[in-house]
Design a protein around this motif. Structure first.
Motif, PDB file in Angstrom:
ATOM      1  N   ILE A  15       0.870  -1.174   0.000  1.00 34.43           N
ATOM      2  CA  ILE A  15       0.000   0.000   0.000  1.00 34.43           C
ATOM      3  C   ILE A  15       0.903   1.219   0.000  1.00 34.43           C
ATOM      4  O   ILE A  15       1.646   1.459   0.958  1.00 34.43           O
ATOM      5  CB  ILE A  15      -0.938   0.021   1.215  1.00 34.43           C
ATOM      6  CG1 ILE A  15      -1.764  -1.272   1.271  1.00 34.43           C
ATOM      7  CG2 ILE A  15      -1.859   1.235   1.154  1.00 34.43           C
ATOM      8  CD1 ILE A  15      -2.600  -1.412   2.543  1.00 34.43           C
ATOM      9  N   THR A  21      -7.506   7.065   2.319  1.00 33.65           N
ATOM     10  CA  THR A  21      -7.927   5.873   1.588  1.00 33.65           C
ATOM     11  C   THR A  21      -7.003   4.699   1.863  1.00 33.65           C
ATOM     12  O   THR A  21      -7.449   3.563   2.076  1.00 33.65           O
ATOM     13  CB  THR A  21      -8.007   6.159   0.088  1.00 33.65           C
ATOM     14  OG1 THR A  21      -8.946   7.217  -0.144  1.00 33.65           O
ATOM     15  CG2 THR A  21      -8.439   4.931  -0.688  1.00 33.65           C
ATOM     16  N   GLY A  22      -5.703   4.943   1.882  1.00 30.63           N
ATOM     17  CA  GLY A  22      -4.749   3.865   2.097  1.00 30.63           C
ATOM     18  C   GLY A  22      -4.910   3.170   3.440  1.00 30.63           C
ATOM     19  O   GLY A  22      -4.765   1.950   3.543  1.00 30.63           O
ATOM     20  N   HIS A  24      -7.677   2.815   5.103  1.00 32.83           N
ATOM     21  CA  HIS A  24      -8.866   1.963   5.041  1.00 32.83           C
ATOM     22  C   HIS A  24      -8.594   0.705   4.215  1.00 32.83           C
ATOM     23  O   HIS A  24      -9.105  -0.377   4.540  1.00 32.83           O
ATOM     24  CB  HIS A  24     -10.050   2.737   4.460  1.00 32.83           C
ATOM     25  CG  HIS A  24     -10.706   3.652   5.450  1.00 32.83           C
ATOM     26  ND1 HIS A  24     -10.241   4.915   5.708  1.00 32.83           N
ATOM     27  CD2 HIS A  24     -11.768   3.468   6.279  1.00 32.83           C
ATOM     28  CE1 HIS A  24     -11.012   5.483   6.634  1.00 32.83           C
ATOM     29  NE2 HIS A  24     -11.929   4.622   6.994  1.00 32.83           N
ATOM     30  N   ILE A  25      -7.800   0.824   3.155  1.00 26.90           N
ATOM     31  CA  ILE A  25      -7.402  -0.367   2.401  1.00 26.90           C
ATOM     32  C   ILE A  25      -6.651  -1.322   3.322  1.00 26.90           C
ATOM     33  O   ILE A  25      -6.890  -2.537   3.319  1.00 26.90           O
ATOM     34  CB  ILE A  25      -6.545   0.022   1.187  1.00 26.90           C
ATOM     35  CG1 ILE A  25      -7.409   0.708   0.123  1.00 26.90           C
ATOM     36  CG2 ILE A  25      -5.849  -1.208   0.585  1.00 26.90           C
ATOM     37  CD1 ILE A  25      -6.639   1.217  -1.076  1.00 26.90           C
ATOM     38  N   SER A  53      -8.524   7.977   9.410  1.00 30.50           N
ATOM     39  CA  SER A  53      -8.220   6.550   9.477  1.00 30.50           C
ATOM     40  C   SER A  53      -9.329   5.808  10.205  1.00 30.50           C
ATOM     41  O   SER A  53     -10.053   6.398  11.002  1.00 30.50           O
ATOM     42  CB  SER A  53      -6.891   6.327  10.222  1.00 30.50           C
ATOM     43  OG  SER A  53      -5.855   7.109   9.661  1.00 30.50           O
ATOM     44  N   PHE A 104      -1.461  -1.298  -4.197  1.00 33.05           N
ATOM     45  CA  PHE A 104      -2.479  -0.256  -4.151  1.00 33.05           C
ATOM     46  C   PHE A 104      -1.766   1.085  -4.097  1.00 33.05           C
ATOM     47  O   PHE A 104      -0.955   1.331  -3.190  1.00 33.05           O
ATOM     48  CB  PHE A 104      -3.367  -0.415  -2.915  1.00 33.05           C
ATOM     49  CG  PHE A 104      -4.266  -1.614  -2.936  1.00 33.05           C
ATOM     50  CD1 PHE A 104      -5.518  -1.553  -3.553  1.00 33.05           C
ATOM     51  CD2 PHE A 104      -3.887  -2.797  -2.324  1.00 33.05           C
ATOM     52  CE1 PHE A 104      -6.359  -2.658  -3.565  1.00 33.05           C
ATOM     53  CE2 PHE A 104      -4.732  -3.903  -2.325  1.00 33.05           C
ATOM     54  CZ  PHE A 104      -5.965  -3.831  -2.951  1.00 33.05           C
ATOM     55  N   CYS A 106      -2.034   4.982  -3.581  1.00 31.11           N
ATOM     56  CA  CYS A 106      -2.931   5.958  -2.948  1.00 31.11           C
ATOM     57  C   CYS A 106      -2.215   7.301  -2.779  1.00 31.11           C
ATOM     58  O   CYS A 106      -2.249   7.917  -1.712  1.00 31.11           O
ATOM     59  CB  CYS A 106      -3.406   5.455  -1.593  1.00 31.11           C
ATOM     60  SG  CYS A 106      -3.963   3.746  -1.560  1.00 31.11           S
ATOM     61  N   ASN A 183     -13.257   8.274   1.707  1.00 34.24           N
ATOM     62  CA  ASN A 183     -12.036   7.468   1.755  1.00 34.24           C
ATOM     63  C   ASN A 183     -12.368   5.989   1.917  1.00 34.24           C
ATOM     64  O   ASN A 183     -11.791   5.118   1.253  1.00 34.24           O
ATOM     65  CB  ASN A 183     -11.147   7.909   2.914  1.00 34.24           C
ATOM     66  CG  ASN A 183     -10.516   9.271   2.716  1.00 34.24           C
ATOM     67  OD1 ASN A 183     -10.555  10.112   3.608  1.00 34.24           O
ATOM     68  ND2 ASN A 183      -9.918   9.505   1.575  1.00 34.24           N
ATOM     69  N   ASN A 186     -13.830   4.645  -1.345  1.00 32.45           N
ATOM     70  CA  ASN A 186     -12.762   4.479  -2.325  1.00 32.45           C
ATOM     71  C   ASN A 186     -11.972   3.200  -2.049  1.00 32.45           C
ATOM     72  O   ASN A 186     -11.675   2.408  -2.948  1.00 32.45           O
ATOM     73  CB  ASN A 186     -11.842   5.696  -2.257  1.00 32.45           C
ATOM     74  CG  ASN A 186     -11.102   5.995  -3.548  1.00 32.45           C
ATOM     75  OD1 ASN A 186     -10.317   6.949  -3.602  1.00 32.45           O
ATOM     76  ND2 ASN A 186     -11.316   5.219  -4.575  1.00 32.45           N
ATOM     77  N   ALA A 187     -11.665   2.987  -0.765  1.00 35.32           N
ATOM     78  CA  ALA A 187     -10.930   1.787  -0.371  1.00 35.32           C
ATOM     79  C   ALA A 187     -11.740   0.522  -0.619  1.00 35.32           C
ATOM     80  O   ALA A 187     -11.213  -0.485  -1.115  1.00 35.32           O
ATOM     81  CB  ALA A 187     -10.539   1.882   1.103  1.00 35.32           C
TER      82      ALA A 187
END
Length: 231
Positions: A15, A21-22, A24-25, A53, A104, A106, A183, A186-187
């Motif tokens: 990531i 967003t990152g 949450h991924i 976050s 990913f 971001c 976010n 998106n994730a």
């Protein structure tokens, strides 16, 4: 009956950018059986980080947010390693990403993305998913815009321009228009697409570029091949 998520067990995921967003991924990917997750981000953990976050404040003690997030999720899944890399990915160190199966992306810098694409798609089994949001004011106090997920495979990257390879780095003030639910959306869209490519979820459309329109509440898809893309 076997668990479809078992297909992810040997996956190594990176990531790049663990901001709104990152992060949450990371929260979603950590709850799958992937064996290794690498977190790349040179930003320090500050008072704004937990507002973008998932979950409460990360455990203290570490300077960088990748270290804080790694400490939070380490041990969630038996045998899973979450390793922090407190550096900004640039043209010089992007080669580190070549060891990962899925990356990913971001971040907003297009020049860096160009090199990341070159490195990540050298192997025919690799996958790159780029995320982004374009949120703007549509009135004095109303926000609108788009949430984007773009998927690149070694054999299907003609639409690479959609990730903004010539875009300048994101201006920090633009973050003021990001909200945590966007976010998270998106994730979620990015992780769902990852699972589709890896054969966890059904994927009859096989699109590689999706846009969620906030104002119209619509999700559009482009660059479907008509077949199934599997790595």
């Amino acid at each position: 009956m076997s668990d479809p998520h078992a297909k992810l067990a040997r996956e190594k995921v990176a990531i790049v950018g663990v901001g709104g967003t990152g992060s949450h991924i990371l929260d979603f990917v950590c709850k799958t059986p992937v064996q290794f997750i690498g977190l790349f981000d040179g930003d320090e953990y500050d008072e704004r980080t937990p507002l973008r976050s998932p979950g409460p404040l990360a455990p203290g003690g570490a300077k960088h947010k990748v270290e804080r997030h790694a400490n939070r999720y380490r041990g969630l899944q038996r045998g899973q390693e979450v390793r922090p890399y407190p550096v900004f990915i640039d043209e010089e160190n992007a080669d580190q990403l070549g060891d990962f199966d899925t990356v990913f992306v971001c971040i907003g810098s297009g020049r860096v993305k160009r090199r990341v694409v070159e490195v990540c798609l050298e192997d025919p089994n690799h996958l790159l998913i780029d995320v982004g949001m374009a949120v703007h004011r549509t009135g004095s106090s109303v926000l609108g815009g788009l949430v984007r997920v773009t998927t690149l495979l070694p054999s299907r990257q003609d639409h690479v321009k959609r990730i903004g390879l010539d875009a300048p780095a994101t201006d920090p003030k633009d973050r003021n228009h990001q909200t945590v639910e966007l976010n998270a959306l998106n994730a979620a869209l990015a992780v769902i697409k990852w699972k589709k490519v890896r054969g966890v979820f059904s994927d009859s459309k096989d699109e590689l570029h999706s846009l969620y329109n906030i104002e119209g509440n619509g999700l559009s898809s482009r660059y479907a091949s008509g077949g199934l893309a599997r790595c």
